[in-house]
Design a protein around this motif. Structure first.
Motif, mmCIF file in Angstrom:
data_model
loop_
_atom_site.group_PDB
_atom_site.id
_atom_site.type_symbol
_atom_site.label_atom_id
_atom_site.label_comp_id
_atom_site.label_asym_id
_atom_site.label_seq_id
_atom_site.Cartn_x
_atom_site.Cartn_y
_atom_site.Cartn_z
ATOM 1 N N PRO A 119 0.816 -1.220 0.000
ATOM 2 C CA PRO A 119 0.000 0.000 0.000
ATOM 3 C C PRO A 119 0.851 1.273 0.000
ATOM 4 O O PRO A 119 0.453 2.290 -0.574
ATOM 5 C CB PRO A 119 -0.826 -0.118 1.285
ATOM 6 C CG PRO A 119 -0.906 -1.585 1.547
ATOM 7 C CD PRO A 119 0.408 -2.145 1.078
ATOM 8 N N ALA A 120 2.019 1.224 0.625
ATOM 9 C CA ALA A 120 2.892 2.395 0.659
ATOM 10 C C ALA A 120 3.333 2.797 -0.743
ATOM 11 O O ALA A 120 3.515 3.988 -1.029
ATOM 12 C CB ALA A 120 4.109 2.109 1.535
ATOM 13 N N ALA A 121 3.487 1.809 -1.629
ATOM 14 C CA ALA A 121 3.871 2.116 -3.010
ATOM 15 C C ALA A 121 2.755 2.872 -3.727
ATOM 16 O O ALA A 121 3.009 3.813 -4.486
ATOM 17 C CB ALA A 121 4.203 0.835 -3.758
ATOM 18 N N ALA A 126 0.599 8.124 -5.754
ATOM 19 C CA ALA A 126 -0.381 9.207 -5.683
ATOM 20 C C ALA A 126 0.305 10.542 -5.404
ATOM 21 O O ALA A 126 -0.071 11.578 -5.970
ATOM 22 C CB ALA A 126 -1.422 8.907 -4.603
ATOM 23 N N VAL A 127 1.319 10.534 -4.549
ATOM 24 C CA VAL A 127 2.068 11.755 -4.258
ATOM 25 C C VAL A 127 2.763 12.268 -5.519
ATOM 26 O O VAL A 127 2.777 13.477 -5.798
ATOM 27 C CB VAL A 127 3.091 11.504 -3.134
ATOM 28 C CG1 VAL A 127 4.060 12.681 -3.010
ATOM 29 C CG2 VAL A 127 2.384 11.264 -1.808
ATOM 30 N N VAL A 128 3.330 11.340 -6.302
ATOM 31 C CA VAL A 128 4.009 11.739 -7.537
ATOM 32 C C VAL A 128 3.010 12.334 -8.526
ATOM 33 O O VAL A 128 3.294 13.342 -9.185
ATOM 34 C CB VAL A 128 4.748 10.540 -8.157
ATOM 35 C CG1 VAL A 128 5.272 10.889 -9.551
ATOM 36 C CG2 VAL A 128 5.905 10.113 -7.254
ATOM 37 N N ARG A 129 1.824 11.734 -8.640
ATOM 38 C CA ARG A 129 0.794 12.301 -9.526
ATOM 39 C C ARG A 129 0.438 13.711 -9.089
ATOM 40 O O ARG A 129 0.269 14.607 -9.930
ATOM 41 C CB ARG A 129 -0.458 11.416 -9.530
ATOM 42 C CG ARG A 129 -0.289 10.107 -10.258
ATOM 43 C CD ARG A 129 -1.630 9.452 -10.533
ATOM 44 N NE ARG A 129 -2.351 9.126 -9.307
ATOM 45 C CZ ARG A 129 -2.228 7.977 -8.648
ATOM 46 N NH1 ARG A 129 -1.394 7.046 -9.097
ATOM 47 N NH2 ARG A 129 -2.917 7.749 -7.555
ATOM 48 N N TYR A 196 9.676 3.933 2.881
ATOM 49 C CA TYR A 196 8.717 4.684 2.077
ATOM 50 C C TYR A 196 8.400 6.058 2.656
ATOM 51 O O TYR A 196 7.701 6.846 2.030
ATOM 52 C CB TYR A 196 7.424 3.882 1.918
ATOM 53 C CG TYR A 196 7.451 2.941 0.737
ATOM 54 C CD1 TYR A 196 7.252 3.409 -0.561
ATOM 55 C CD2 TYR A 196 7.692 1.591 0.914
ATOM 56 C CE1 TYR A 196 7.268 2.562 -1.646
ATOM 57 C CE2 TYR A 196 7.718 0.725 -0.177
ATOM 58 C CZ TYR A 196 7.513 1.219 -1.446
ATOM 59 O OH TYR A 196 7.548 0.378 -2.516
ATOM 60 N N ILE A 197 8.918 6.332 3.826
ATOM 61 C CA ILE A 197 8.764 7.669 4.408
ATOM 62 C C ILE A 197 10.095 8.419 4.348
ATOM 63 O O ILE A 197 10.171 9.549 3.866
ATOM 64 C CB ILE A 197 8.256 7.592 5.858
ATOM 65 C CG1 ILE A 197 6.832 7.021 5.882
ATOM 66 C CG2 ILE A 197 8.275 8.981 6.496
ATOM 67 C CD1 ILE A 197 6.267 6.849 7.270
ATOM 68 N N ARG A 198 11.148 7.762 4.821
ATOM 69 C CA ARG A 198 12.445 8.439 4.871
ATOM 70 C C ARG A 198 12.970 8.808 3.490
ATOM 71 O O ARG A 198 13.475 9.916 3.281
ATOM 72 C CB ARG A 198 13.473 7.557 5.587
ATOM 73 C CG ARG A 198 13.390 7.593 7.100
ATOM 74 C CD ARG A 198 14.606 6.955 7.704
ATOM 75 N NE ARG A 198 14.833 5.617 7.173
ATOM 76 C CZ ARG A 198 15.968 4.941 7.311
ATOM 77 N NH1 ARG A 198 16.986 5.503 7.938
ATOM 78 N NH2 ARG A 198 16.105 3.730 6.828
ATOM 79 N N ARG A 199 12.875 7.883 2.550
ATOM 80 C CA ARG A 199 13.452 8.150 1.225
ATOM 81 C C ARG A 199 12.725 9.297 0.505
ATOM 82 O O ARG A 199 13.373 10.229 0.016
ATOM 83 C CB ARG A 199 13.406 6.874 0.387
ATOM 84 C CG ARG A 199 14.039 7.008 -0.989
ATOM 85 C CD ARG A 199 15.536 6.887 -0.905
ATOM 86 N NE ARG A 199 16.183 7.283 -2.143
ATOM 87 C CZ ARG A 199 17.444 7.022 -2.441
ATOM 88 N NH1 ARG A 199 18.184 6.350 -1.598
ATOM 89 N NH2 ARG A 199 17.970 7.434 -3.566
ATOM 90 N N PRO A 200 11.391 9.286 0.420
ATOM 91 C CA PRO A 200 10.726 10.430 -0.209
ATOM 92 C C PRO A 200 10.962 11.740 0.534
ATOM 93 O O PRO A 200 11.057 12.805 -0.094
ATOM 94 C CB PRO A 200 9.240 10.036 -0.180
ATOM 95 C CG PRO A 200 9.242 8.547 -0.131
ATOM 96 C CD PRO A 200 10.441 8.200 0.713
#
Length: 224
Positions: A119-121, A126-129, A196-200
């Protein structure tokens, strides 16, 4: 008709799948150029086995992309990352764009997708969109399709190790950039490894510092 340019550095475990996807273009791809920045693994072997033309370049994604574009023969250029493969229907989407009136003064990217069922992916997609729609800032892992003449008129990629994609799409301009009806599926390994939080969050920090004027070479250590 189409030259595909892929910058690589120790990407042997990912490159083969990308080249395989490009091979199913129905004759659209005229050549694949792998601009290698000094790989110590089997990247060059995998590139040559996959039918790509390998050129040597100084390391740095912007430098490698520019080097590949400089030797490309196609009227159209498609820039891809080694861990990004075009998804289903990509060749038809490219053909449709190229046939559109005015396409020679525009550029296109693919939709962003990750090869992870978590789900994190989906949340990151969605954030990228949202970022692309609101800020007009797709990154290099969405690919970039652009006519050679238009690319050259914009000055090409700057020889920088980071933010070369942001710099170039800003020169294109958001109103001359469209999203194709096809995915670019990128490996999620770095997000599974870095979180999925730290990297973005780190990527967003780098982007903010870049907009504040910090040079790309200073950002590289933070990014990596």
């Amino acid at each position: 008709m189409l030259s595909v340019v892929i910058p690589t550095l120790d990407a042997g475990d990912r490159l083969g799948r990308t080249l395989e996807c490009l091979g199913g273009s129905g004759g659209l791809v005229g050549e694949v150029i792998v601009a290698d920045g000094g790989s110590a693994d089997n990247t060059v072997y995998m590139a040559e086995r996959g039918g790509a033309r390998v050129i040597r370049s100084a390391a740095g994604r912007g430098t490698q992309l520019a080097a590949g574009a400089n030797v490309a023969n196609g009227d159209w250029l498609l820039f891809l990352h080694a861990d990004t493969r075009p998804g289903s229907g990509w060749a038809d989407a490219v053909r449709n764009f190229v046939a559109t009136t005015g396409a020679d003064h525009r550029a296109a990217v693919f939709r962003y997708a990750l090869d992870d069922e978590a789900p994190a992916a989906r949340r990151l997609e969605a954030v990228v969109r949202w970022r692309c729609r609101l800020l007009g800032l797709p990154y290099g892992d969405q690919g970039l399709l652009i006519g050679r003449d238009f690319y050259q008129s914009l000055g090409g990629f700057d020889p920088v190790p980071l933010m070369e994609d942001v710099d170039f799409v800003r020169r294109i301009g958001r109103h001359r950039l469209i999203t194709l009806d096809a995915d670019a599926v990128t490996s999620a390994a770095r997000y599974r490894r870095g979180g999925y939080i730290r990297r973005p969050a780190r990527n967003a920090l780098c982007l903010g510092l870049y907009f504040l004027g910090l040079p790309p070479h200073r950002l590289l250590r933070l990014y990596e």
